[in-house]
Design a protein around this motif. Structure first.
Motif, PDB file in Angstrom:
ATOM      1  N   THR A  75      12.825   8.111 -22.070  1.00 33.57           N
ATOM      2  CA  THR A  75      11.780   8.344 -21.082  1.00 33.57           C
ATOM      3  C   THR A  75      12.380   8.748 -19.736  1.00 33.57           C
ATOM      4  O   THR A  75      13.516   8.389 -19.429  1.00 33.57           O
ATOM      5  CB  THR A  75      10.904   7.090 -20.924  1.00 33.57           C
ATOM      6  OG1 THR A  75       9.912   7.360 -19.948  1.00 33.57           O
ATOM      7  CG2 THR A  75      11.708   5.895 -20.488  1.00 33.57           C
ATOM      8  N   ARG A  76      11.590   9.471 -18.949  1.00 37.64           N
ATOM      9  CA  ARG A  76      12.035   9.888 -17.618  1.00 37.64           C
ATOM     10  C   ARG A  76      11.339   9.079 -16.529  1.00 37.64           C
ATOM     11  O   ARG A  76      11.275   9.499 -15.385  1.00 37.64           O
ATOM     12  CB  ARG A  76      11.756  11.373 -17.445  1.00 37.64           C
ATOM     13  CG  ARG A  76      12.557  12.235 -18.397  1.00 37.64           C
ATOM     14  CD  ARG A  76      12.320  13.705 -18.165  1.00 37.64           C
ATOM     15  NE  ARG A  76      10.941  14.093 -18.346  1.00 37.64           N
ATOM     16  CZ  ARG A  76      10.453  14.718 -19.404  1.00 37.64           C
ATOM     17  NH1 ARG A  76      11.241  15.002 -20.401  1.00 37.64           N
ATOM     18  NH2 ARG A  76       9.187  15.042 -19.473  1.00 37.64           N
ATOM     19  N   ILE A  77      10.843   7.891 -16.876  1.00 37.18           N
ATOM     20  CA  ILE A  77      10.109   7.094 -15.904  1.00 37.18           C
ATOM     21  C   ILE A  77      11.030   6.593 -14.790  1.00 37.18           C
ATOM     22  O   ILE A  77      10.584   6.420 -13.658  1.00 37.18           O
ATOM     23  CB  ILE A  77       9.370   5.921 -16.592  1.00 37.18           C
ATOM     24  CG1 ILE A  77       8.350   5.288 -15.650  1.00 37.18           C
ATOM     25  CG2 ILE A  77      10.327   4.871 -17.077  1.00 37.18           C
ATOM     26  CD1 ILE A  77       7.123   6.090 -15.467  1.00 37.18           C
ATOM     27  N   ALA A  78      12.312   6.380 -15.064  1.00 34.59           N
ATOM     28  CA  ALA A  78      13.240   5.925 -14.026  1.00 34.59           C
ATOM     29  C   ALA A  78      13.439   7.010 -12.967  1.00 34.59           C
ATOM     30  O   ALA A  78      13.503   6.707 -11.769  1.00 34.59           O
ATOM     31  CB  ALA A  78      14.573   5.531 -14.642  1.00 34.59           C
ATOM     32  N   ILE A  79      13.501   8.255 -13.396  1.00 37.27           N
ATOM     33  CA  ILE A  79      13.637   9.360 -12.446  1.00 37.27           C
ATOM     34  C   ILE A  79      12.378   9.470 -11.600  1.00 37.27           C
ATOM     35  O   ILE A  79      12.445   9.636 -10.374  1.00 37.27           O
ATOM     36  CB  ILE A  79      13.922  10.683 -13.194  1.00 37.27           C
ATOM     37  CG1 ILE A  79      15.256  10.583 -13.936  1.00 37.27           C
ATOM     38  CG2 ILE A  79      13.911  11.863 -12.243  1.00 37.27           C
ATOM     39  CD1 ILE A  79      15.491  11.692 -14.925  1.00 37.27           C
ATOM     40  N   ALA A  80      11.236   9.369 -12.245  1.00 33.69           N
ATOM     41  CA  ALA A  80       9.970   9.421 -11.504  1.00 33.69           C
ATOM     42  C   ALA A  80       9.870   8.259 -10.522  1.00 33.69           C
ATOM     43  O   ALA A  80       9.419   8.439  -9.387  1.00 33.69           O
ATOM     44  CB  ALA A  80       8.796   9.391 -12.475  1.00 33.69           C
ATOM     45  N   SER A  81      10.292   7.081 -10.942  1.00 39.47           N
ATOM     46  CA  SER A  81      10.253   5.912 -10.060  1.00 39.47           C
ATOM     47  C   SER A  81      11.129   6.118  -8.831  1.00 39.47           C
ATOM     48  O   SER A  81      10.738   5.761  -7.710  1.00 39.47           O
ATOM     49  CB  SER A  81      10.711   4.672 -10.827  1.00 39.47           C
ATOM     50  OG  SER A  81      10.809   3.571  -9.973  1.00 39.47           O
ATOM     51  N   GLY A  99       7.864   6.996  -0.764  1.00 33.46           N
ATOM     52  CA  GLY A  99       7.431   5.829  -0.003  1.00 33.46           C
ATOM     53  C   GLY A  99       8.311   5.565   1.201  1.00 33.46           C
ATOM     54  O   GLY A  99       7.826   5.214   2.285  1.00 33.46           O
ATOM     55  N   LEU A 100       9.618   5.740   1.057  1.00 33.14           N
ATOM     56  CA  LEU A 100      10.551   5.545   2.168  1.00 33.14           C
ATOM     57  C   LEU A 100      10.304   6.574   3.274  1.00 33.14           C
ATOM     58  O   LEU A 100      10.285   6.235   4.462  1.00 33.14           O
ATOM     59  CB  LEU A 100      11.993   5.640   1.669  1.00 33.14           C
ATOM     60  CG  LEU A 100      13.086   5.393   2.683  1.00 33.14           C
ATOM     61  CD1 LEU A 100      13.028   3.951   3.178  1.00 33.14           C
ATOM     62  CD2 LEU A 100      14.445   5.697   2.082  1.00 33.14           C
ATOM     63  N   THR A 159       8.425   1.381  -0.027  1.00 36.25           N
ATOM     64  CA  THR A 159       9.166   2.001  -1.121  1.00 36.25           C
ATOM     65  C   THR A 159       8.725   1.400  -2.454  1.00 36.25           C
ATOM     66  O   THR A 159       8.421   2.123  -3.405  1.00 36.25           O
ATOM     67  CB  THR A 159      10.683   1.794  -0.921  1.00 36.25           C
ATOM     68  OG1 THR A 159      11.079   2.410   0.297  1.00 36.25           O
ATOM     69  CG2 THR A 159      11.473   2.377  -2.067  1.00 36.25           C
ATOM     70  N   VAL A 160       8.661   0.081  -2.517  1.00 29.75           N
ATOM     71  CA  VAL A 160       8.228  -0.586  -3.747  1.00 29.75           C
ATOM     72  C   VAL A 160       6.757  -0.286  -4.040  1.00 29.75           C
ATOM     73  O   VAL A 160       6.379  -0.031  -5.192  1.00 29.75           O
ATOM     74  CB  VAL A 160       8.469  -2.111  -3.637  1.00 29.75           C
ATOM     75  CG1 VAL A 160       7.858  -2.846  -4.802  1.00 29.75           C
ATOM     76  CG2 VAL A 160       9.950  -2.403  -3.531  1.00 29.75           C
ATOM     77  N   HIS A 215       2.814   1.899  -7.662  1.00 27.82           N
ATOM     78  CA  HIS A 215       1.480   2.461  -7.840  1.00 27.82           C
ATOM     79  C   HIS A 215       1.516   3.874  -8.408  1.00 27.82           C
ATOM     80  O   HIS A 215       0.699   4.232  -9.270  1.00 27.82           O
ATOM     81  CB  HIS A 215       0.713   2.417  -6.520  1.00 27.82           C
ATOM     82  CG  HIS A 215       0.257   1.042  -6.159  1.00 27.82           C
ATOM     83  ND1 HIS A 215       1.088   0.113  -5.601  1.00 27.82           N
ATOM     84  CD2 HIS A 215      -0.931   0.430  -6.321  1.00 27.82           C
ATOM     85  CE1 HIS A 215       0.425  -1.011  -5.420  1.00 27.82           C
ATOM     86  NE2 HIS A 215      -0.802  -0.850  -5.847  1.00 27.82           N
ATOM     87  N   LEU A 216       2.431   4.692  -7.960  1.00 23.59           N
ATOM     88  CA  LEU A 216       2.499   6.053  -8.490  1.00 23.59           C
ATOM     89  C   LEU A 216       2.998   6.070  -9.933  1.00 23.59           C
ATOM     90  O   LEU A 216       2.599   6.949 -10.709  1.00 23.59           O
ATOM     91  CB  LEU A 216       3.362   6.927  -7.588  1.00 23.59           C
ATOM     92  CG  LEU A 216       2.751   7.239  -6.218  1.00 23.59           C
ATOM     93  CD1 LEU A 216       3.723   8.043  -5.363  1.00 23.59           C
ATOM     94  CD2 LEU A 216       1.435   7.971  -6.358  1.00 23.59           C
ATOM     95  N   MET A 217       3.845   5.105 -10.320  1.00 23.05           N
ATOM     96  CA  MET A 217       4.260   5.030 -11.729  1.00 23.05           C
ATOM     97  C   MET A 217       3.077   4.665 -12.616  1.00 23.05           C
ATOM     98  O   MET A 217       2.928   5.213 -13.712  1.00 23.05           O
ATOM     99  CB  MET A 217       5.379   4.001 -11.919  1.00 23.05           C
ATOM    100  CG  MET A 217       6.728   4.536 -11.568  1.00 23.05           C
ATOM    101  SD  MET A 217       8.124   3.520 -12.038  1.00 23.05           S
ATOM    102  CE  MET A 217       7.558   1.878 -12.044  1.00 23.05           C
ATOM    103  N   VAL A 218       2.232   3.742 -12.179  1.00 27.33           N
ATOM    104  CA  VAL A 218       1.052   3.374 -12.962  1.00 27.33           C
ATOM    105  C   VAL A 218       0.109   4.566 -13.089  1.00 27.33           C
ATOM    106  O   VAL A 218      -0.392   4.869 -14.180  1.00 27.33           O
ATOM    107  CB  VAL A 218       0.336   2.163 -12.330  1.00 27.33           C
ATOM    108  CG1 VAL A 218      -1.027   1.948 -12.949  1.00 27.33           C
ATOM    109  CG2 VAL A 218       1.183   0.918 -12.473  1.00 27.33           C
ATOM    110  N   ILE A 219      -0.117   5.272 -11.993  1.00 30.85           N
ATOM    111  CA  ILE A 219      -0.986   6.457 -12.032  1.00 30.85           C
ATOM    112  C   ILE A 219      -0.393   7.521 -12.956  1.00 30.85           C
ATOM    113  O   ILE A 219      -1.106   8.127 -13.759  1.00 30.85           O
ATOM    114  CB  ILE A 219      -1.213   6.994 -10.607  1.00 30.85           C
ATOM    115  CG1 ILE A 219      -2.067   6.009  -9.808  1.00 30.85           C
ATOM    116  CG2 ILE A 219      -1.870   8.369 -10.636  1.00 30.85           C
ATOM    117  CD1 ILE A 219      -2.140   6.299  -8.333  1.00 30.85           C
ATOM    118  N   SER A 220       0.915   7.735 -12.867  1.00 33.09           N
ATOM    119  CA  SER A 220       1.570   8.713 -13.745  1.00 33.09           C
ATOM    120  C   SER A 220       1.449   8.309 -15.209  1.00 33.09           C
ATOM    121  O   SER A 220       1.216   9.151 -16.074  1.00 33.09           O
ATOM    122  CB  SER A 220       3.051   8.842 -13.386  1.00 33.09           C
ATOM    123  OG  SER A 220       3.197   9.356 -12.107  1.00 33.09           O
TER     124      SER A 220
END
Length: 178
Positions: free
Chosen positions: A51-57, A64-65, A107-108, A113-118
């Motif tokens: 998965t590429r979720i770590a890159i997206a995160s 966020g920063l 940042t967190v 939130h954007l990971m959940v939406i994605s």
């Protein structure tokens, strides 16, 4: 457009994992596996890409920063500078230690939130969506593997029964419109 799939139902995750390995060794295409809980090693046994979720995160955290930095610079330095506790308020750098917790929290916040939406967008989950689960028992204690059926359905059914399937049936799989 619909195609035939053979659905094999299992009642043990270890039996399912070994069955997936045997089906892959036979060079058959596994359409989907439905499980009531995550099965460790199933994605590797199915041959799924990482998965590429770590890159997206990471990207969402960076967004966020940046938002936190711009927001604090604008609010605390440009728009409404205040002398709070005798701290200087005319430059961003002198106030940076006080801004670190806000930068961390945003940042967190953005990453989570954007990971959940994605995830919801990628999985095509939305309110009032009808469940695509082929057998309701897979939400309780059973595991279901769907294998693409070609012309050799009888051989495929025999193979799946030999792998320890509790129940095997042939069904129509409707193509998902993307």
């Amino acid at each position: 457009m619909s195609k035939k799939v053979v659905q094999a139902l299992y009642n043990d995750d270890d039996v399912l994992l070994s069955a997936v390995k045997k089906v892959r060794q036979a060079n058959l295409k596994i359409e989907e596996v439905y499980t009531p809980f995550p099965v460790h090693g199933l994605d590797k046994a199915m041959g799924l890409k990482p998965t590429r979720i770590a890159i997206a995160s990471f990207i969402y955290g960076c967004i966020g920063l940046v938002v936190a930095t711009i927001m604090m610079k604008y609010i605390m330095i440009d728009d409404w500078p205040r002398n709070i506790g005798g701290k200087p308020n005319f430059t961003y750098i002198t106030n940076l230690p006080a801004f670190v917790p806000i930068m961390f929290e945003l940042t967190v916040f953005f990453a989570a939130h954007l990971m959940v939406i994605s995830f919801y967008m990628r999985s095509r989950l939305y309110p009032y969506k009808k469940a695509e689960n082929p057998d309701p028992r897979t939400t309780d204690d059973h595991f279901l593997m769907e294998v693409q059926a070609d012309d050799n359905t009888s051989e495929l059914v025999k193979l799946l029964q030999d792998t320890g399937a509790v129940e095997v049936k042939i069904a129509d799989k409707k193509a998902i419109q993307i």
